[in-house]
Design a protein around this motif. Structure first.
Motif, PDB file in Angstrom:
ATOM      1  N   ILE A 140     -16.905  30.403   6.992  1.00 45.88           N
ATOM      2  CA  ILE A 140     -16.476  29.204   6.279  1.00 45.88           C
ATOM      3  C   ILE A 140     -15.739  29.698   5.049  1.00 45.88           C
ATOM      4  CG2 ILE A 140     -17.236  27.141   5.056  1.00 45.88           C
ATOM      5  CD1 ILE A 140     -19.671  27.162   6.972  1.00 45.88           C
ATOM      6  N   LEU A 141     -14.440  29.405   5.023  1.00 45.03           N
ATOM      7  CA  LEU A 141     -13.562  29.958   3.999  1.00 45.03           C
ATOM      8  C   LEU A 141     -13.022  28.829   3.130  1.00 45.03           C
ATOM      9  CD1 LEU A 141     -11.720  32.339   2.928  1.00 45.03           C
ATOM     10  CD2 LEU A 141     -10.092  31.686   4.705  1.00 45.03           C
ATOM     11  N   GLY A 142     -13.076  29.024   1.817  1.00 42.05           N
ATOM     12  CA  GLY A 142     -12.504  28.001   0.937  1.00 42.05           C
ATOM     13  C   GLY A 142     -12.699  28.398  -0.509  1.00 42.05           C
ATOM     14  N   PRO A 143     -11.967  27.746  -1.420  1.00 45.04           N
ATOM     15  CA  PRO A 143     -12.066  28.102  -2.836  1.00 45.04           C
ATOM     16  C   PRO A 143     -13.423  27.713  -3.418  1.00 45.04           C
ATOM     17  CG  PRO A 143     -10.677  26.163  -2.548  1.00 45.04           C
ATOM     18  CD  PRO A 143     -11.001  26.672  -1.174  1.00 45.04           C
ATOM     19  N   SER A 144     -13.733  28.268  -4.566  1.00 40.44           N
ATOM     20  CA  SER A 144     -14.978  27.971  -5.253  1.00 40.44           C
ATOM     21  C   SER A 144     -15.101  26.457  -5.483  1.00 40.44           C
ATOM     22  CB  SER A 144     -14.956  28.730  -6.584  1.00 40.44           C
ATOM     23  OG  SER A 144     -16.045  28.330  -7.349  1.00 40.44           O
ATOM     24  N   GLY A 145     -16.281  25.914  -5.192  1.00 38.64           N
ATOM     25  CA  GLY A 145     -16.521  24.492  -5.440  1.00 38.64           C
ATOM     26  C   GLY A 145     -16.172  23.578  -4.271  1.00 38.64           C
ATOM     27  N   CYS A 146     -15.726  24.145  -3.137  1.00 38.27           N
ATOM     28  CA  CYS A 146     -15.287  23.278  -2.034  1.00 38.27           C
ATOM     29  C   CYS A 146     -16.447  22.805  -1.159  1.00 38.27           C
ATOM     30  CB  CYS A 146     -14.228  23.976  -1.181  1.00 38.27           C
ATOM     31  SG  CYS A 146     -14.877  25.271  -0.120  1.00 38.27           S
ATOM     32  N   PHE A 206     -23.916  14.795  -4.961  1.00 46.24           N
ATOM     33  CA  PHE A 206     -24.868  15.168  -6.017  1.00 46.24           C
ATOM     34  C   PHE A 206     -24.695  14.184  -7.170  1.00 46.24           C
ATOM     35  CE2 PHE A 206     -24.206  19.352  -3.959  1.00 46.24           C
ATOM     36  CZ  PHE A 206     -25.524  19.622  -3.633  1.00 46.24           C
ATOM     37  N   ARG A 207     -25.819  13.703  -7.695  1.00 47.31           N
ATOM     38  CA  ARG A 207     -25.720  12.696  -8.755  1.00 47.31           C
ATOM     39  C   ARG A 207     -26.335  13.171 -10.063  1.00 47.31           C
ATOM     40  NH1 ARG A 207     -23.911   8.245  -6.271  1.00 47.31           N
ATOM     41  NH2 ARG A 207     -24.264   8.147  -4.018  1.00 47.31           N
ATOM     42  N   ASP A 208     -26.689  14.468 -10.152  1.00 48.72           N
ATOM     43  CA  ASP A 208     -27.401  14.871 -11.373  1.00 48.72           C
ATOM     44  C   ASP A 208     -26.476  15.147 -12.561  1.00 48.72           C
ATOM     45  OD1 ASP A 208     -26.825  16.783  -9.483  1.00 48.72           O
ATOM     46  OD2 ASP A 208     -28.376  18.172 -10.115  1.00 48.72           O
ATOM     47  N   ARG A 209     -25.249  15.581 -12.311  1.00 46.56           N
ATOM     48  CA  ARG A 209     -24.305  15.761 -13.436  1.00 46.56           C
ATOM     49  C   ARG A 209     -23.077  14.931 -13.093  1.00 46.56           C
ATOM     50  NH1 ARG A 209     -22.876  21.177 -12.520  1.00 46.56           N
ATOM     51  NH2 ARG A 209     -24.567  21.533 -11.054  1.00 46.56           N
ATOM     52  N   GLY A 210     -23.149  13.609 -13.333  1.00 45.50           N
ATOM     53  CA  GLY A 210     -22.080  12.757 -12.845  1.00 45.50           C
ATOM     54  C   GLY A 210     -22.180  12.685 -11.329  1.00 45.50           C
ATOM     55  N   VAL A 211     -21.132  12.230 -10.692  1.00 41.57           N
ATOM     56  CA  VAL A 211     -21.170  12.102  -9.231  1.00 41.57           C
ATOM     57  C   VAL A 211     -20.203  13.096  -8.613  1.00 41.57           C
ATOM     58  CG1 VAL A 211     -20.744  10.566  -7.275  1.00 41.57           C
ATOM     59  CG2 VAL A 211     -21.802   9.670  -9.365  1.00 41.57           C
ATOM     60  N   THR A 212     -20.727  14.009  -7.792  1.00 42.17           N
ATOM     61  CA  THR A 212     -19.870  14.981  -7.108  1.00 42.17           C
ATOM     62  C   THR A 212     -20.041  14.818  -5.615  1.00 42.17           C
ATOM     63  OG1 THR A 212     -20.369  16.560  -8.867  1.00 42.17           O
ATOM     64  CG2 THR A 212     -19.292  17.436  -6.893  1.00 42.17           C
ATOM     65  N   GLN A 213     -18.953  14.507  -4.930  1.00 44.60           N
ATOM     66  CA  GLN A 213     -19.060  14.466  -3.474  1.00 44.60           C
ATOM     67  C   GLN A 213     -18.786  15.871  -2.951  1.00 44.60           C
ATOM     68  OE1 GLN A 213     -17.801  11.147  -1.217  1.00 44.60           O
ATOM     69  NE2 GLN A 213     -18.878  12.127   0.483  1.00 44.60           N
ATOM     70  N   ALA A 214     -19.845  16.596  -2.594  1.00 42.79           N
ATOM     71  CA  ALA A 214     -19.717  18.003  -2.213  1.00 42.79           C
ATOM     72  C   ALA A 214     -19.227  18.143  -0.773  1.00 42.79           C
ATOM     73  CB  ALA A 214     -21.048  18.721  -2.395  1.00 42.79           C
ATOM     74  N   THR A 243     -21.532  26.484  -0.096  1.00 40.58           N
ATOM     75  CA  THR A 243     -22.962  26.725  -0.267  1.00 40.58           C
ATOM     76  C   THR A 243     -23.766  25.490   0.106  1.00 40.58           C
ATOM     77  OG1 THR A 243     -22.599  28.405  -1.962  1.00 40.58           O
ATOM     78  CG2 THR A 243     -24.746  27.312  -1.969  1.00 40.58           C
ATOM     79  N   THR A 244     -23.252  24.319  -0.243  1.00 40.70           N
ATOM     80  CA  THR A 244     -23.942  23.076   0.096  1.00 40.70           C
ATOM     81  C   THR A 244     -24.108  22.960   1.613  1.00 40.70           C
ATOM     82  OG1 THR A 244     -22.982  22.040  -1.856  1.00 40.70           O
ATOM     83  CG2 THR A 244     -23.868  20.559  -0.175  1.00 40.70           C
ATOM     84  N   LEU A 245     -23.048  23.265   2.354  1.00 44.24           N
ATOM     85  CA  LEU A 245     -23.115  23.192   3.812  1.00 44.24           C
ATOM     86  C   LEU A 245     -24.123  24.213   4.355  1.00 44.24           C
ATOM     87  CD1 LEU A 245     -22.120  22.050   6.474  1.00 44.24           C
ATOM     88  CD2 LEU A 245     -20.166  23.614   6.376  1.00 44.24           C
ATOM     89  N   LEU A 246     -24.106  25.422   3.792  1.00 45.39           N
ATOM     90  CA  LEU A 246     -25.022  26.461   4.261  1.00 45.39           C
ATOM     91  C   LEU A 246     -26.481  26.074   3.990  1.00 45.39           C
ATOM     92  CD1 LEU A 246     -24.007  29.032   5.607  1.00 45.39           C
ATOM     93  CD2 LEU A 246     -24.647  30.281   3.557  1.00 45.39           C
ATOM     94  N   ARG A 247     -26.718  25.470   2.819  1.00 44.91           N
ATOM     95  CA  ARG A 247     -28.091  25.060   2.477  1.00 44.91           C
ATOM     96  C   ARG A 247     -28.555  23.937   3.400  1.00 44.91           C
ATOM     97  NH1 ARG A 247     -28.288  23.522  -3.422  1.00 44.91           N
ATOM     98  NH2 ARG A 247     -30.543  23.461  -3.122  1.00 44.91           N
ATOM     99  N   ILE A 248     -27.634  23.087   3.811  1.00 40.35           N
ATOM    100  CA  ILE A 248     -27.997  22.025   4.766  1.00 40.35           C
ATOM    101  C   ILE A 248     -28.331  22.639   6.128  1.00 40.35           C
ATOM    102  CG2 ILE A 248     -27.019  20.092   6.099  1.00 40.35           C
ATOM    103  CD1 ILE A 248     -25.727  19.154   3.439  1.00 40.35           C
ATOM    104  N   LEU A 249     -27.570  23.664   6.538  1.00 41.31           N
ATOM    105  CA  LEU A 249     -27.870  24.333   7.814  1.00 41.31           C
ATOM    106  C   LEU A 249     -29.217  25.037   7.754  1.00 41.31           C
ATOM    107  CD1 LEU A 249     -24.381  25.835   8.685  1.00 41.31           C
ATOM    108  CD2 LEU A 249     -25.526  23.887   9.748  1.00 41.31           C
ATOM    109  N   ALA A 250     -29.551  25.564   6.561  1.00 39.27           N
ATOM    110  CA  ALA A 250     -30.819  26.284   6.401  1.00 39.27           C
ATOM    111  C   ALA A 250     -31.999  25.335   6.309  1.00 39.27           C
ATOM    112  CB  ALA A 250     -30.757  27.164   5.142  1.00 39.27           C
ATOM    113  N   ASP A 272     -12.236  20.732  -0.994  1.00 39.94           N
ATOM    114  CA  ASP A 272     -12.802  19.482  -1.521  1.00 39.94           C
ATOM    115  C   ASP A 272     -13.785  18.815  -0.567  1.00 39.94           C
ATOM    116  OD1 ASP A 272     -11.204  19.868  -3.710  1.00 39.94           O
ATOM    117  OD2 ASP A 272      -9.617  18.514  -3.033  1.00 39.94           O
ATOM    118  N   GLY A 273     -14.665  19.590   0.036  1.00 45.34           N
ATOM    119  CA  GLY A 273     -15.694  19.017   0.888  1.00 45.34           C
ATOM    120  C   GLY A 273     -15.227  18.562   2.255  1.00 45.34           C
ATOM    121  N   VAL A 274     -13.987  18.921   2.602  1.00 45.16           N
ATOM    122  CA  VAL A 274     -13.429  18.506   3.890  1.00 45.16           C
ATOM    123  C   VAL A 274     -12.991  19.735   4.676  1.00 45.16           C
ATOM    124  CG1 VAL A 274     -11.585  17.178   5.030  1.00 45.16           C
ATOM    125  CG2 VAL A 274     -12.583  16.345   2.892  1.00 45.16           C
TER     126      VAL A 274
END
Ligand code: ADP
Ligand code: MG
Length: 360
Positions: free
Chosen positions: A40-46, A16-24, A49-56, A217-219
């Motif tokens: 899919i289990l992990g702490p907030s921000g990992c 995501f590049r809209d608020r700085g660069v975040t590799q989700a 949701t990004t993965l789920l939205r890509i699946l959707a 951390d996206g992994v």
């Protein structure tokens, strides 16, 4: 017989590049089997949701592909994918009735009204909201748990082959959550729909899943059954995210580590480390430490001082200290822990097979 798809994610990345660069997401690959209940289990921000939205199909990955039953759907729109989704905030229309909320997507799809009514009755029955009692109530007149059931009914209305749920229970209290987890499990078995459930709550993931993926951390850190990831975590992060764990840093010299009066041969813990020299981490679950010698000769014995006891009802938490500033936490049946006095030195036992060792 199942009505679910197999989902394969191949090397998916998203920045995501809209608020700085975040590799989700960073090179996420995983396969969810047909008809599986997968978390899919992990702490907030990992990146869950990004993965789920890509699946959707609500978000395009920068790199990587998504396959349903082997067919590349990366460029297929959300509307054309055979999915149902329950969002974190439910996204129900509060001023409309239960009926209208569930019927909405069927009306959009142009179903005739008698078929819509039949289907609304079916799915409300599936989520155990009796039609006569609930169909004509407004969403704002329902409890949180009932609203949750409506959201699930709506997601199931078009008979999806993939059900995606994004932390759907996080705002409900414990008792309702447990009830809905069992409902969801039953529903999933009844419909056979492949289900991907996103959560930061390890108990939910353990109770619910056939298998789960732990993310940080996206992994993806590890994929396995709840028992596999709990008992054989891939690393210290997975171990501590799945439950209480003692993490003991130690130095190995030529395959040997010294903890207090005890010498442990690494070869016993992990074959192949017989000559290892360097830093290691030892991981040990509190319940793997016992106060009585286990049968067989696989047990390690530690002589260690009891610092503190915490009564937890059927179990007592025992905090030991020793070997410099290392603290060791054990969980023992209260009956066994009762005679132990804080300050005393006691022997505790660990099966070598219960101890995990990591060299980085
Ligand atoms: P999770 O669902 O695991 O809490 P998300 O997938 O929502 O995590 O977010 C992963 C990371 O991407 C976070 O750092 C988040 O702030 C960032 N992020 C998510 N969506 C956006 C967006 N639309 N714009 C910018 N950053 C985003
Ligand atoms: Mg999220």
């Amino acid at each position: 017989m199942t009505r679910g798809v197999e989902v394969r994610v191949e090397n998916v990345s998203k920045v995501f590049r809209d608020r700085g660069v975040t590799q989700a997401l960073r090179g996420v690959s995983l396969t969810v089997r047909k008809g599986e209940l997968f978390s899919i289990l992990g702490p907030s921000g990992c990146g869950k949701t990004t993965l789920l939205r890509i699946l959707a199909g609500l978000l395009k990955p920068d790199e990587g592909r998504v396959f349903f039953d082997g067919v590349d759907v990366t460029d297929v729109s959300a509307y054309e994918r055979p999915i149902g989704m329950v969002f974190q905030d439910l996204a129900l229309f509060p001023h409309l009735t239960v009926y209208r909320n569930v019927a909405f997507s069927l009306e959009l799809a142009g179903w005739p009204s008698d078929r819509i009514e039949r289907r609304v009755r079916e799915v409300l029955q599936l989520v155990r909201l009796p039609y006569e009692e609930f169909a004509h109530r407004k969403i704002s007149q329902l409890s949180g748990g009932q609203q949750q059931r409506v959201a699930i009914a709506r997601a199931l209305a078009r008979e999806p082959k993939l059900l995606l749920l994004d932390e759907p229970l996080s705002h409900l209290d414990y008792k309702i959550r447990m009830e809905l987890i069992h409902e969801l499990k039953r529903l999933q078995r009844e419909t056979g729909v492949t289900t991907i459930y996103v959560t930061h709550d390890r108990n939910e993931a353990m109770l619910l899943s056939d298998r789960l993926a732990v993310m940080k951390d996206g992994v993806v850190q590890q994929v396995g059954t709840p028992e596999e990831v709990y008992r054989s975590p891939a690393n210290a992060f997975v171990a501590s995210f799945l439950g209480e764990v003692n993490i003991i840093p130690a130095k190995a010299v030529n395959g040997l580590i010294k903890l207090g009066d005890l010498e442990i041969s690494l070869e016993r813990l992990l074959p192949g480390l017989g000559n290892y020299t360097g830093d290691v981490l030892l991981l040990l679950r509190p319940e793997s430490i016992s106060l009585t010698p286990p049968g067989g000769d696989g047990a390690l014995r530690f002589r260690i001082q009891l610092a503190e006891k915490v009564f937890l009802g059927p179990y007592t938490k025992l905090l030991f200290s020793g070997w410099g500033d290392i603290r060791l936490e054990a969980l023992a049946p209260t009956r066994e822990a009762a005679p132990l006095e804080p300050g005393s030195v006691v022997d505790v036992y660990v099966e070598a097979s219960e101890m995990r060792v990591y060299t980085d």
